[in-house]
Design a protein around this motif. Structure first.
Motif, PDB file in Angstrom:
ATOM      1  N   THR A 149       2.812   8.812   1.417  1.00 20.98           N
ATOM      2  CA  THR A 149       3.710   7.666   1.338  1.00 20.98           C
ATOM      3  C   THR A 149       4.782   7.822   0.254  1.00 20.98           C
ATOM      4  O   THR A 149       5.845   7.211   0.354  1.00 20.98           O
ATOM      5  CB  THR A 149       2.923   6.368   1.068  1.00 20.98           C
ATOM      6  OG1 THR A 149       2.154   6.519  -0.124  1.00 20.98           O
ATOM      7  CG2 THR A 149       1.993   6.061   2.230  1.00 20.98           C
ATOM      8  N   GLN A 188       1.483  -1.119   6.632  1.00 21.46           N
ATOM      9  CA  GLN A 188       1.636   0.275   7.079  1.00 21.46           C
ATOM     10  C   GLN A 188       1.321   1.245   5.943  1.00 21.46           C
ATOM     11  O   GLN A 188       0.644   2.261   6.137  1.00 21.46           O
ATOM     12  CB  GLN A 188       3.061   0.525   7.582  1.00 21.46           C
ATOM     13  CG  GLN A 188       3.484  -0.345   8.754  1.00 21.46           C
ATOM     14  CD  GLN A 188       4.274  -1.555   8.298  1.00 21.46           C
ATOM     15  OE1 GLN A 188       4.046  -2.085   7.214  1.00 21.46           O
ATOM     16  NE2 GLN A 188       5.207  -1.983   9.122  1.00 21.46           N
ATOM     17  N   ASN A 242      -2.427   1.422   5.028  1.00 17.65           N
ATOM     18  CA  ASN A 242      -3.241   2.199   5.957  1.00 17.65           C
ATOM     19  C   ASN A 242      -3.125   3.703   5.739  1.00 17.65           C
ATOM     20  O   ASN A 242      -3.873   4.472   6.349  1.00 17.65           O
ATOM     21  CB  ASN A 242      -2.861   1.861   7.405  1.00 17.65           C
ATOM     22  CG  ASN A 242      -3.519   0.575   7.872  1.00 17.65           C
ATOM     23  OD1 ASN A 242      -4.706   0.360   7.642  1.00 17.65           O
ATOM     24  ND2 ASN A 242      -2.761  -0.283   8.513  1.00 17.65           N
ATOM     25  N   ARG A 243      -2.202   4.135   4.877  1.00 16.25           N
ATOM     26  CA  ARG A 243      -2.052   5.569   4.604  1.00 16.25           C
ATOM     27  C   ARG A 243      -2.243   5.914   3.129  1.00 16.25           C
ATOM     28  O   ARG A 243      -2.757   6.980   2.795  1.00 16.25           O
ATOM     29  CB  ARG A 243      -0.670   6.052   5.060  1.00 16.25           C
ATOM     30  CG  ARG A 243      -0.501   6.071   6.564  1.00 16.25           C
ATOM     31  CD  ARG A 243       0.698   6.890   6.977  1.00 16.25           C
ATOM     32  NE  ARG A 243       0.565   8.299   6.592  1.00 16.25           N
ATOM     33  CZ  ARG A 243      -0.060   9.208   7.334  1.00 16.25           C
ATOM     34  NH1 ARG A 243      -0.603   8.870   8.484  1.00 16.25           N
ATOM     35  NH2 ARG A 243      -0.123  10.467   6.938  1.00 16.25           N
ATOM     36  N   CYS A 271      -1.909  13.715   1.388  1.00 18.08           N
ATOM     37  CA  CYS A 271      -2.967  12.847   1.902  1.00 18.08           C
ATOM     38  C   CYS A 271      -2.292  11.775   2.761  1.00 18.08           C
ATOM     39  O   CYS A 271      -2.067  11.981   3.944  1.00 18.08           O
ATOM     40  CB  CYS A 271      -3.778  12.248   0.759  1.00 18.08           C
ATOM     41  SG  CYS A 271      -5.365  11.583   1.312  1.00 18.08           S
ATOM     42  N   GLY A 272      -1.887  10.659   2.181  1.00 20.53           N
ATOM     43  CA  GLY A 272      -1.136   9.677   2.967  1.00 20.53           C
ATOM     44  C   GLY A 272       0.331  10.045   3.090  1.00 20.53           C
ATOM     45  O   GLY A 272       0.983   9.746   4.084  1.00 20.53           O
ATOM     46  N   ASP A 297      -2.981  19.340   4.202  1.00 21.40           N
ATOM     47  CA  ASP A 297      -3.330  17.991   4.648  1.00 21.40           C
ATOM     48  C   ASP A 297      -4.828  17.769   4.449  1.00 21.40           C
ATOM     49  O   ASP A 297      -5.651  18.387   5.118  1.00 21.40           O
ATOM     50  CB  ASP A 297      -2.951  17.841   6.120  1.00 21.40           C
ATOM     51  CG  ASP A 297      -3.210  16.438   6.659  1.00 21.40           C
ATOM     52  OD1 ASP A 297      -3.794  15.612   5.947  1.00 21.40           O
ATOM     53  OD2 ASP A 297      -2.814  16.184   7.815  1.00 21.40           O
ATOM     54  N   SER A 348      -3.620   6.633  -0.298  1.00 21.35           N
ATOM     55  CA  SER A 348      -4.994   6.924  -0.713  1.00 21.35           C
ATOM     56  C   SER A 348      -5.176   6.713  -2.207  1.00 21.35           C
ATOM     57  O   SER A 348      -4.221   6.766  -2.991  1.00 21.35           O
ATOM     58  CB  SER A 348      -5.351   8.372  -0.368  1.00 21.35           C
ATOM     59  OG  SER A 348      -4.549   9.266  -1.135  1.00 21.35           O
ATOM     60  N   THR A 356      -8.288   4.990   1.825  1.00 21.79           N
ATOM     61  CA  THR A 356      -7.004   4.302   1.746  1.00 21.79           C
ATOM     62  C   THR A 356      -7.124   2.923   1.094  1.00 21.79           C
ATOM     63  O   THR A 356      -8.217   2.364   0.973  1.00 21.79           O
ATOM     64  CB  THR A 356      -6.395   4.117   3.144  1.00 21.79           C
ATOM     65  OG1 THR A 356      -7.222   3.215   3.893  1.00 21.79           O
ATOM     66  CG2 THR A 356      -6.263   5.448   3.875  1.00 21.79           C
ATOM     67  N   GLN A 375     -13.712  11.213   2.322  1.00 22.97           N
ATOM     68  CA  GLN A 375     -13.647   9.886   2.943  1.00 22.97           C
ATOM     69  C   GLN A 375     -14.858   9.017   2.617  1.00 22.97           C
ATOM     70  O   GLN A 375     -14.999   7.923   3.155  1.00 22.97           O
ATOM     71  CB  GLN A 375     -13.513  10.042   4.462  1.00 22.97           C
ATOM     72  CG  GLN A 375     -12.212  10.704   4.888  1.00 22.97           C
ATOM     73  CD  GLN A 375     -12.130  10.887   6.397  1.00 22.97           C
ATOM     74  OE1 GLN A 375     -13.111  11.274   7.043  1.00 22.97           O
ATOM     75  NE2 GLN A 375     -10.980  10.609   6.960  1.00 22.97           N
ATOM     76  N   GLN A 396      -6.247  14.562   4.408  1.00 18.50           N
ATOM     77  CA  GLN A 396      -6.537  13.176   4.769  1.00 18.50           C
ATOM     78  C   GLN A 396      -7.818  13.009   5.574  1.00 18.50           C
ATOM     79  O   GLN A 396      -8.512  12.000   5.440  1.00 18.50           O
ATOM     80  CB  GLN A 396      -5.353  12.597   5.539  1.00 18.50           C
ATOM     81  CG  GLN A 396      -5.468  11.104   5.814  1.00 18.50           C
ATOM     82  CD  GLN A 396      -4.208  10.551   6.435  1.00 18.50           C
ATOM     83  OE1 GLN A 396      -3.411  11.274   7.008  1.00 18.50           O
ATOM     84  NE2 GLN A 396      -4.021   9.247   6.330  1.00 18.50           N
ATOM     85  N   HIS A 397      -8.156  13.994   6.423  1.00 25.20           N
ATOM     86  CA  HIS A 397      -9.286  13.827   7.332  1.00 25.20           C
ATOM     87  C   HIS A 397     -10.512  14.648   6.933  1.00 25.20           C
ATOM     88  O   HIS A 397     -11.429  14.813   7.744  1.00 25.20           O
ATOM     89  CB  HIS A 397      -8.847  14.191   8.751  1.00 25.20           C
ATOM     90  CG  HIS A 397      -7.700  13.355   9.235  1.00 25.20           C
ATOM     91  ND1 HIS A 397      -7.840  12.040   9.590  1.00 25.20           N
ATOM     92  CD2 HIS A 397      -6.377  13.656   9.389  1.00 25.20           C
ATOM     93  CE1 HIS A 397      -6.673  11.554   9.956  1.00 25.20           C
ATOM     94  NE2 HIS A 397      -5.763  12.511   9.848  1.00 25.20           N
TER      95      HIS A 397
END
Length: 282
Positions: free
Chosen positions: A27, A98, A101-102, A24-25, A47, A104, A71, A55, A49-50
């Motif tokens: 990180t 930063q 923003n990623r 997802c993010g 992936d 989740s 996020t 969301q 995330q989108h």
């Protein structure tokens, strides 16, 4: 192979058929990426995330529904979470901007770090996760999802799709406190989320969760505290109770003994902060 499905149905089909690693993010997943690639050079990635279904961030009569891909930055800035001060406070210390923003909410759970920040208020809230596979969905209490460091109840063909927060904790006095060495860029040494309901010092109910001081978040039922007046003596007793329940580790950042002491300090600080606020408002 890097898969980027357009919707949840496609994602669950790919998860069942290809068994890719969910991203997802990313990180935490992509820390030390070069070494990870050498360990699993043929690994596939999914992936999510989108994906629109992941969301969503909506308030209903029953509570607040948060998609797994939402996020930390979206959570602390959204008007939907205005009544979730503890979650907002936790999201604001998830790394720097930063990372926020990623990172989740679903990833914070799935990564299953004992020091995860967003998990702590969600467990105090009594949040419920929805897990989905191609064959169906199931609900799991947030407190039961993580079973140990980096381990969860997720099956190989499942993913987290949403987190539900019940209406009863929205807008009530609450706070999140975290102890670390270098602010948001560091990992928590101890974190505490406290949620209470009731006027003045006497509380109808009290919910507390402690992170980074045990293999999983410590959250007791606290039923015996319902109706308790939060005097200094009562607060000190609750702080000792939580410290005794925690079994922290010693590492390069802090000793187990220090962490236990900090559990007492931060549970006490959180409860006194909410009690003082209630006193000012009354």
């Amino acid at each position: 192979m890097w898969y980027r499905p357009d919707n949840l149905k496609q994602a669950l089909a790919l998860l069942a058929e290809e068994q890719p690693t969910i991203v997802c993010g990313g990180t935490d997943l992509f820390v030390n990426w070069e070494a990870r690639k050498k360990q699993s050079p043929t690994r596939s990635w999914l992936d999510i995330q989108h994906i629109p279904e992941l969301q969503r961030l909506e308030q209903t009569a029953e509570g607040i529904e948060i998609g797994a891909a939402v996020t930390a930055a979206e959570l602390w800035q959204s008007p939907v979470t205005e009544g979730l001060a503890a979650l907002r406070e936790a999201c604001q210390v998830v790394g720097g901007w930063q990372i926020q923003n990623r990172a989740s909410i679903g990833g914070n759970f799935a990564n299953a770090s004992p020091a995860a920040d967003m998990i702590v208020p969600l467990i105090a809230y009594g949040a419920v996760l929805t897990l989905a596979s191609r064959t169906g969905t199931r609900k799991v209490a947030a407190a039961d999802f993580v079973t140990g460091p980096k381990t969860t109840v997720l099956q190989d063909d499942e993913m987290i799709t949403s987190v539900f927060i019940p209406h009863e904790v929205v807008g009530v006095p609450q706070t999140f406190l975290r102890h670390d060495q270098r602010g948001g860029t560091d990992i928590s040494l101890v974190s505490v989320a406290t949620v209470v309901k009731g006027a003045g010092a006497e509380k109808e109910w009290i919910k507390i969760a402690v992170g980074a001081a045990n293999t999983t978040v410590v959250a007791l039922s606290n039923d015996e505290l319902n109706g308790t007046e939060l005097t200094e003596e009562a607060i000190a007793g609750i702080a000792r109770l939580y410290a005794n329940e925690c079994q922290p580790i010693s590492d390069v950042r802090a000793s187990a003994e220090y962490r236990k002491e900090m559990v007492k300090v931060f549970v006490k600080k959180a409860l006194m902060k909410l009690t003082a606020k209630a006193g000012r408002e009354s």
